[in-house]
Design a protein around this motif. Structure first.
Motif, PDB file in Angstrom:
ATOM      1  N   PHE A 103       0.590  -1.302   0.127  1.00 20.25           N
ATOM      2  CA  PHE A 103      -0.320   0.159   0.028  1.00 20.25           C
ATOM      3  C   PHE A 103       1.172   1.111   0.385  1.00 20.25           C
ATOM      4  N   GLY A 106       2.032   0.910  -3.665  1.00 17.87           N
ATOM      5  CA  GLY A 106       1.220   2.289  -4.284  1.00 17.87           C
ATOM      6  C   GLY A 106       1.116   4.036  -4.228  1.00 17.87           C
ATOM      7  N   MET A 107       1.015   4.548  -3.209  1.00 23.03           N
ATOM      8  CA  MET A 107       0.251   5.370  -3.092  1.00 23.03           C
ATOM      9  C   MET A 107       1.569   6.062  -3.026  1.00 23.03           C
ATOM     10  N   HIS A 144      -3.810   3.095  -7.890  1.00 25.58           N
ATOM     11  CA  HIS A 144      -3.177   3.309  -7.221  1.00 25.58           C
ATOM     12  C   HIS A 144      -3.865   1.484  -6.217  1.00 25.58           C
ATOM     13  N   THR A 145      -4.139   1.885  -5.409  1.00 21.60           N
ATOM     14  CA  THR A 145      -4.722   1.377  -4.120  1.00 21.60           C
ATOM     15  C   THR A 145      -5.264  -0.252  -4.798  1.00 21.60           C
ATOM     16  N   ALA A 148      -1.657  -1.583  -5.483  1.00 19.24           N
ATOM     17  CA  ALA A 148      -1.439  -2.032  -3.957  1.00 19.24           C
ATOM     18  C   ALA A 148      -2.112  -3.346  -4.277  1.00 19.24           C
TER      19      ALA A 148
END
Length: 159
Positions: A103, A106-107, A144-145, A148
């Motif tokens: 995560f 991803g962020m 993008h979450t 992740a």
């Protein structure tokens, strides 16, 4: 890195990118959300030899294979992110994956789109020159979450 770690890192990046593409397809089918267009990205990549930031990538000279290049670049970046995740989290993460490192990455990767790709193609910082920058930003964060979750889920599948 051993071959086992490398192939798993690559697979994690491909799996996450594929899940992100499936997400985009579902948004298109269920809500009519425009699908990502990797063709301008391919044109941007092609012109990186000359410059990074364009006023409008649409004004740059077309490249005959820009769509294929855009898609290839999209998956290449996903693979690079998969490798970065394993390098940063450590090979032990492959044995017992957890969501938090995926995560966080991803962020962090949202920043590449907001502060390199978007301004590079003429959309401004974090899509500020688009008619609906807040919608673009929100979709970026959600996508993008999903990426992740793809990193984490693929790691679980191949451990």
């Amino acid at each position: 890195m051993t071959f086992d770690i490398v192939w798993r890192s690559v697979a994690i990046g491909v799996g996450a990118t594929l899940l992100m593409d499936i997400w985009a397809f579902l948004l298109y089918k269920m809500f009519g959300q425009a699908r990502p267009n990797w063709t301008p990205v391919g044109r941007w990549v092609w012109h990186l030899r000359e410059k990074v930031f364009h006023d409008d990538i649409g004004d740059a000279t077309p490249y005959v294979h820009e769509s294929a290049l855009g898609w290839a670049f999209h998956y290449f970046v996903g693979i690079v992110y998969g490798i970065i995740l394993v390098v940063v989290a450590g090979a032990g993460w492959l044995v017992a994956p957890t969501f938090l490192p995926a995560f966080i990455l991803g962020m962090v990767t949202v920043g590449a789109g907001w502060f390199l790709l978007a301004p590079g193609m003429g959309a401004g910082w974090a899509a500020s020159k688009r008619p609906n920058p807040m919608k673009v930003r929100a979709l970026n964060l959600v996508s993008h979450t999903v990426f992740a979750f793809g990193l984490y889920g693929t790691a679980l599948l191949i451990r």
